[in-house]
Design an enzyme around this catalytic site. Structure first.
Site, short mmCIF file in Angstrom:
data_model
loop_
_atom_site.label_atom_id
_atom_site.label_comp_id
_atom_site.label_asym_id
_atom_site.label_seq_id
_atom_site.Cartn_x
_atom_site.Cartn_y
_atom_site.Cartn_z
N ASP A 148 -5.60 -6.70 5.68
CA ASP A 148 -6.78 -5.94 5.25
C ASP A 148 -7.88 -6.93 4.84
O ASP A 148 -9.04 -6.82 5.27
CB ASP A 148 -6.37 -5.06 4.05
CG ASP A 148 -7.41 -4.03 3.69
OD1 ASP A 148 -8.44 -3.96 4.38
OD2 ASP A 148 -7.21 -3.31 2.70
N LYS A 165 3.04 -15.34 1.99
CA LYS A 165 2.98 -16.06 0.71
C LYS A 165 4.42 -16.35 0.31
O LYS A 165 4.89 -15.98 -0.77
CB LYS A 165 2.24 -15.17 -0.32
CG LYS A 165 1.84 -15.87 -1.58
CD LYS A 165 0.74 -16.90 -1.43
CE LYS A 165 0.47 -17.59 -2.76
NZ LYS A 165 -0.34 -18.81 -2.65
N TYR A 182 0.83 -1.21 0.00
CA TYR A 182 0.00 0.00 0.00
C TYR A 182 0.86 1.26 0.00
O TYR A 182 0.38 2.35 -0.30
CB TYR A 182 -0.94 0.03 1.21
CG TYR A 182 -2.07 -0.99 1.15
CD1 TYR A 182 -2.19 -1.86 0.08
CD2 TYR A 182 -3.01 -1.07 2.17
CE1 TYR A 182 -3.21 -2.80 0.03
CE2 TYR A 182 -4.04 -2.00 2.13
CZ TYR A 182 -4.13 -2.86 1.04
OH TYR A 182 -5.15 -3.78 1.00
N ASP A 204 -3.49 -18.08 1.26
CA ASP A 204 -4.66 -18.73 0.63
C ASP A 204 -5.24 -19.78 1.56
O ASP A 204 -6.46 -19.88 1.74
CB ASP A 204 -4.31 -19.31 -0.75
CG ASP A 204 -2.94 -19.95 -0.81
OD1 ASP A 204 -2.17 -19.84 0.17
OD2 ASP A 204 -2.63 -20.60 -1.82
N ASP A 224 -11.38 -8.51 7.38
CA ASP A 224 -12.79 -8.36 7.02
C ASP A 224 -13.47 -9.73 7.01
O ASP A 224 -14.63 -9.86 7.41
CB ASP A 224 -12.94 -7.71 5.64
CG ASP A 224 -13.04 -6.19 5.76
OD1 ASP A 224 -12.55 -5.65 6.77
OD2 ASP A 224 -13.62 -5.55 4.86
#
Ligand code: NAD
Length: 359
Positions: free
Chosen positions: A248, A192, A141, A224, A252
């Site tokens: 992020d 990852k 980001y 994943d 959620d």
């Protein structure tokens, strides 16, 4: 010595939910003689309308001088067409970055009274209590270079950079291990590392840092698989440690396990424990101005503020207990309403918490 708290209501339902949280703060001031000075400032679309920028210097100065910040939410369709640096979300990213708020703590706790509100089977989520520790000021980001460029032949290409320094990984890992020591002493670091070099370094540095916390059991998981495990068997997790973008998305997902986005608080801390506290949801333009938004995530953010920045853990517990009391009383805003409970407005929910605090 008094503590300075700055309230940044922001946009949409921001002003409605922060008004209830301020009411709670004022009740705490009176009841427990907390020496607080509460100020307010503009951020997001509201700041853009008033000053032409989503993060005015005056707001930043107030926030820098404060001991803690309480934020509502920013954004809305009105500002979606603005240039990216003027959008409300830039105000949020800007304040996090300017204050060095690198550690984002997002608890996902399922209140037993709301077990039916989860989309998962009750036995999978009953007593769920996990903490996501997300790195907040680094990674893709913020990485440079970034942009959209035109290639030979006229085709456009968008690009971002995923970059993590060793020191950035080390400090967020320490936060996760320290929190785990006060919980069930398990940290699952999510990356990852099978395809990304930045993740490979992440895994290596987290493992090194773990040596300083021998009582904490560290495990690693690819993102994943973590997404799958969160909806398959979420109670296997105690503390999840992860990067900015993975956190992020996963937070959620974890939020939804608890049934409502309107119930979950968050804290973003700097190196010294100064923090910005906010609900994890957005400005909910679809319900703004109707007096129906759930203020409990913002009120529970005040509890996190009491715990992490004001060093009042007993008061934090009392406030969390008061929220439990209003749920026991069957009071529900529309987002958590179920037949047999009592539907209340934003304001009525805030009033009920204040009353429960007095009991
Ligand atoms: P959102 O979280 O605002 O809303 C998603 C859904 O949840 C909506 O149906 C909304 O009505 C509901 N909801 C959210 N909070 C609620 C509450 N307290 N009580 C009851 N229902 C609630 O997400 P979105 O619709 O994707 O985004 C709307 C705006 O918010 C966008 O401009 C987005 O950029 C912004 N946003 C801001 C933040 C932030 O300020 N931290 C976070 C996420 C999104």
């Amino acid at each position: 010595m008094n503590k300075r708290i700055v309230v940044l209501a922001g946009d949409g339902i921001g002003s409605e939910i922060t008004a209830e949280a301020v009411k709670v703060l004022q009740a705490l001031q009176v009841q427990w003689a907390l020496d607080l000075v509460i100020e307010s400032g503009l951020i997001g679309g509201a700041a853009y309308e008033a000053t032409g920028t989503p993060l005015p210097e005056q707001t930043l100065a107030l926030a820098q001088a404060a001991d803690a910040i309480l934020l509502g939410a920013v954004g809305g369709p009105k500002w979606e067409g603005l240039e990216i640096h003027l959008r409300p979300e830039k105000g949020l990213l800007g304040i996090r970055s300017a204050l060095g708020l690198f550690a984002n703590l997002r608890p996902a706790i399922l209140y037993p009274q709301l077990v039916e509100a989860s989309t998962l089977k009750p036995e999978l989520v009953a007593d769920l209590d996990l903490m996501i520790v997300r790195e907040l000021t680094g990674g893709i980001y913020f990485g440079q270079p970034r942009g959209i460029r035109c290639l030979e032949g006229g085709e456009r290409e968008g690009f971002n950079t995923l970059v993590y320094r060793e020191s950035e990984i080390r400090r967020i890992a320490r936060v996760a291990f320290t929190i785990a020591m006060k919980r069930n002493r398990r940290v699952c670091s999510i990356d990852k590392a099978n395809v990304l070099e930045a993740s490979e370094l992440w895994r290596e540095v987290v493992a090194e840092e773990a040596k300083e916390f021998p009582e904490v059991k560290l495990s690693h998981m690819y993102v994943d698989n973590a997404a799958m495990q969160l909806v398959r068997a979420p109670k296997q997790f105690d503390v999840i440690l992860t990067t900015n973008m993975f956190g992020d998305i996963l937070s959620d997902c974890a939020a939804m396990l608890t049934g409502s986005i309107g119930m979950l608080p968050s804290a973003s801390l700097d190196e010294k424990g100064k923090g910005m506290y906010e609900p994890i949801h957005g400005s909910a333009p679809d319900i703004a101005g109707q007096g129906v938004a759930n203020p409990l995530a913002t009120i529970l953010s005040v509890a996190m503020m009491l715990r992490y920045s004001l060093h009042e853990p007993d008061h934090a517990l009392r406030l969390e207990k008061a929220v439990g009391t209003v749920l026991d009383q069957g009071l529900r805003t529309a987002d958590i309403y179920a037949p047999g409970t009592v539907r209340v407005s934003t304001k009525e929910m805030g009033d009920a918490v204040v009353t429960a605090l007095k009991d």
